[in-house]
Write a protein that holds these residues in place. Structure first.
Motif, mmCIF file in Angstrom:
data_model
loop_
_atom_site.group_PDB
_atom_site.id
_atom_site.type_symbol
_atom_site.label_atom_id
_atom_site.label_comp_id
_atom_site.label_asym_id
_atom_site.label_seq_id
_atom_site.Cartn_x
_atom_site.Cartn_y
_atom_site.Cartn_z
ATOM 1 N N ALA A 105 -6.179 18.444 -5.955
ATOM 2 C CA ALA A 105 -4.966 17.843 -5.919
ATOM 3 C C ALA A 105 -3.663 18.883 -6.011
ATOM 4 O O ALA A 105 -2.531 18.594 -5.134
ATOM 5 C CB ALA A 105 -4.943 17.403 -7.273
ATOM 6 N N ASP A 106 -3.711 20.094 -6.600
ATOM 7 C CA ASP A 106 -2.642 21.039 -6.620
ATOM 8 C C ASP A 106 -2.321 21.491 -5.063
ATOM 9 O O ASP A 106 -1.245 21.756 -4.624
ATOM 10 C CB ASP A 106 -2.878 22.295 -7.563
ATOM 11 C CG ASP A 106 -2.868 21.889 -8.814
ATOM 12 O OD1 ASP A 106 -2.190 20.842 -9.311
ATOM 13 O OD2 ASP A 106 -3.261 22.840 -9.711
ATOM 14 N N GLU A 107 -3.435 22.029 -4.522
ATOM 15 C CA GLU A 107 -3.301 22.252 -2.992
ATOM 16 C C GLU A 107 -2.751 21.187 -2.030
ATOM 17 O O GLU A 107 -2.077 21.443 -1.059
ATOM 18 C CB GLU A 107 -4.772 22.969 -2.512
ATOM 19 C CG GLU A 107 -5.220 23.986 -2.995
ATOM 20 C CD GLU A 107 -5.801 23.933 -4.670
ATOM 21 O OE1 GLU A 107 -5.679 25.067 -5.279
ATOM 22 O OE2 GLU A 107 -6.047 22.781 -4.817
ATOM 23 N N LEU A 108 -3.430 19.825 -2.228
ATOM 24 C CA LEU A 108 -2.738 18.748 -1.363
ATOM 25 C C LEU A 108 -1.273 18.388 -1.678
ATOM 26 O O LEU A 108 -0.736 17.889 -0.638
ATOM 27 C CB LEU A 108 -3.816 17.558 -1.734
ATOM 28 C CG LEU A 108 -5.283 17.934 -1.169
ATOM 29 C CD1 LEU A 108 -6.201 16.657 -1.616
ATOM 30 C CD2 LEU A 108 -5.377 17.972 0.205
ATOM 31 N N GLY A 109 -1.019 18.512 -2.896
ATOM 32 C CA GLY A 109 0.471 18.478 -3.017
ATOM 33 C C GLY A 109 0.665 16.955 -3.383
ATOM 34 O O GLY A 109 -0.240 16.235 -3.756
ATOM 35 N N ASP A 110 1.721 16.512 -3.623
ATOM 36 C CA ASP A 110 2.159 15.162 -4.061
ATOM 37 C C ASP A 110 2.261 14.165 -3.130
ATOM 38 O O ASP A 110 2.453 12.815 -3.197
ATOM 39 C CB ASP A 110 3.405 15.189 -4.673
ATOM 40 C CG ASP A 110 3.328 15.677 -6.268
ATOM 41 O OD1 ASP A 110 2.419 15.966 -6.828
ATOM 42 O OD2 ASP A 110 4.632 16.345 -6.779
ATOM 43 N N GLU A 111 2.332 14.535 -1.637
ATOM 44 C CA GLU A 111 2.442 13.620 -0.562
ATOM 45 C C GLU A 111 1.057 12.919 -0.404
ATOM 46 O O GLU A 111 0.398 13.386 0.711
ATOM 47 C CB GLU A 111 2.978 14.446 0.824
ATOM 48 C CG GLU A 111 4.296 14.864 0.480
ATOM 49 C CD GLU A 111 5.061 15.516 1.558
ATOM 50 O OE1 GLU A 111 4.279 15.428 2.732
ATOM 51 O OE2 GLU A 111 6.019 15.957 1.620
ATOM 52 N N ARG A 112 0.521 12.210 -1.121
ATOM 53 C CA ARG A 112 -0.590 11.607 -1.077
ATOM 54 C C ARG A 112 -0.824 10.401 -2.251
ATOM 55 O O ARG A 112 0.246 10.256 -3.025
ATOM 56 C CB ARG A 112 -1.735 12.516 -1.616
ATOM 57 C CG ARG A 112 -1.894 13.087 -3.185
ATOM 58 C CD ARG A 112 -2.804 13.745 -3.482
ATOM 59 N NE ARG A 112 -3.250 13.761 -4.936
ATOM 60 C CZ ARG A 112 -2.376 14.518 -5.906
ATOM 61 N NH1 ARG A 112 -1.486 15.088 -5.507
ATOM 62 N NH2 ARG A 112 -2.591 14.155 -7.309
ATOM 63 N N VAL A 113 -1.825 9.424 -1.956
ATOM 64 C CA VAL A 113 -1.983 8.346 -2.860
ATOM 65 C C VAL A 113 -3.541 8.645 -3.425
ATOM 66 O O VAL A 113 -4.313 8.608 -2.565
ATOM 67 C CB VAL A 113 -1.685 7.130 -2.142
ATOM 68 C CG1 VAL A 113 -2.247 5.911 -3.136
ATOM 69 C CG2 VAL A 113 -0.349 6.832 -1.726
ATOM 70 N N ASP A 114 -3.407 8.671 -4.612
ATOM 71 C CA ASP A 114 -5.026 8.668 -5.308
ATOM 72 C C ASP A 114 -5.641 7.416 -5.168
ATOM 73 O O ASP A 114 -4.670 6.213 -5.509
ATOM 74 C CB ASP A 114 -4.729 9.273 -6.796
ATOM 75 C CG ASP A 114 -4.412 10.734 -6.593
ATOM 76 O OD1 ASP A 114 -4.576 11.674 -5.467
ATOM 77 O OD2 ASP A 114 -3.700 11.457 -7.462
ATOM 78 N N VAL A 115 -6.687 7.366 -5.016
ATOM 79 C CA VAL A 115 -7.253 5.919 -5.059
ATOM 80 C C VAL A 115 -8.645 6.002 -5.891
ATOM 81 O O VAL A 115 -9.427 6.799 -5.578
ATOM 82 C CB VAL A 115 -7.841 5.321 -3.403
ATOM 83 C CG1 VAL A 115 -8.630 4.044 -3.811
ATOM 84 C CG2 VAL A 115 -6.581 5.460 -2.698
ATOM 85 N N LEU A 116 -8.589 5.605 -7.155
ATOM 86 C CA LEU A 116 -9.572 5.720 -8.193
ATOM 87 C C LEU A 116 -10.576 4.452 -7.954
ATOM 88 O O LEU A 116 -10.067 3.367 -8.186
ATOM 89 C CB LEU A 116 -9.027 5.927 -9.255
ATOM 90 C CG LEU A 116 -7.843 7.018 -9.736
ATOM 91 C CD1 LEU A 116 -6.844 6.697 -10.751
ATOM 92 C CD2 LEU A 116 -8.483 8.044 -9.585
ATOM 93 N N VAL A 117 -11.726 4.660 -7.655
ATOM 94 C CA VAL A 117 -12.839 3.837 -7.495
ATOM 95 C C VAL A 117 -13.776 3.929 -8.770
ATOM 96 O O VAL A 117 -14.681 4.974 -8.683
ATOM 97 C CB VAL A 117 -13.390 3.427 -5.887
ATOM 98 C CG1 VAL A 117 -14.386 2.459 -5.936
ATOM 99 C CG2 VAL A 117 -12.380 3.516 -5.150
ATOM 100 N N THR A 118 -13.899 2.766 -9.556
ATOM 101 C CA THR A 118 -14.719 2.812 -10.785
ATOM 102 C C THR A 118 -15.581 1.485 -10.628
ATOM 103 O O THR A 118 -15.088 0.544 -10.280
ATOM 104 C CB THR A 118 -14.214 3.060 -11.896
ATOM 105 O OG1 THR A 118 -13.207 2.068 -12.134
ATOM 106 C CG2 THR A 118 -13.562 4.234 -12.290
ATOM 107 N N ARG A 119 -17.017 1.877 -11.042
ATOM 108 C CA ARG A 119 -18.038 0.755 -11.077
ATOM 109 C C ARG A 119 -17.809 0.221 -12.613
ATOM 110 O O ARG A 119 -18.125 1.133 -13.409
ATOM 111 C CB ARG A 119 -19.224 0.958 -10.702
ATOM 112 C CG ARG A 119 -19.368 1.160 -9.120
ATOM 113 C CD ARG A 119 -20.962 1.459 -8.925
ATOM 114 N NE ARG A 119 -21.551 2.403 -9.545
ATOM 115 C CZ ARG A 119 -22.505 3.026 -9.441
ATOM 116 N NH1 ARG A 119 -23.198 2.419 -8.281
ATOM 117 N NH2 ARG A 119 -22.982 4.033 -9.985
#
Length: 169
Positions: free
Chosen positions: A114-128
């Protein structure tokens, strides 16, 4: 930071969510998919590909690290970083060559970078939710979109609008 929480009752619904999300995606968008093995990350990516008009078979590129899918309204750069342990390996995986370019990047197992990718992203958390099994025998999946900057906020809002029937599908 914007947040959107959704539920999916099947692999088919997860793919449909991806298809609807694709209508809101623009070149340069980055989605970082996080979830346990079998949570539905690749099902979501399959739906995104369909929503972009890509007919390729989409599987998780666990050993190849990257799959490029073309033939739709923009390329889909699909990464699986499960086997990577060091940020120095991201360049060898080809991530820096396509990040923020002419297509959308979907990155499975990218949360460790995440640090290397920076803030220009959307995290998509998928949980069962193993304790919440639907009629078809599949566990309910909770899907959460979390943005970190203005474009991500706009993307999350656009996805929410599409799901409410207020935007393009």
């Amino acid at each position: 930071m914007s947040r959107l929480e959704l539920d999916s009752r099947s692999a088919t619904e997860t793919q449909e969510l991806g298809r609807l999300m694709a209508g809101a995606l623009e070149p340069g968008d980055v989605l970082v998919l996080t979830g346990d093995l079998g949570a539905g990350k690749t099902q979501l990516t399959k739906g995104i590909a369909r929503g972009l008009g890509i007919d390729d078979e989409v599987t998780s590129p666990t050993f190849a690290l990257e799959a490029i899918h073309e033939g739709g309204r923009m390329p889909l750069y699909h990464f699986d970083l499960y086997r990577l342990h060091d940020a120095d390996e991201l360049g060898d995986a080809g991530l820096w060559d396509v990040l923020g370019t002419d297509g959308v990047c979907v990155i499975e197992w990218g949360e460790q970078f995440a640090d290397e990718l920076g803030d220009e992203r959307v995290d998509v958390l998928v949980t069962r939710a193993e304790d919440e099994v639907e009629a078809g025998g599949e566990p309910l999946r909770h899907i959460e979109l979390v943005s970190h900057e203005a474009r991500g906020d706009a993307l999350v809002a656009a996805v929410a609008d599409v799901l409410r029937g207020q935007g393009p599908a």
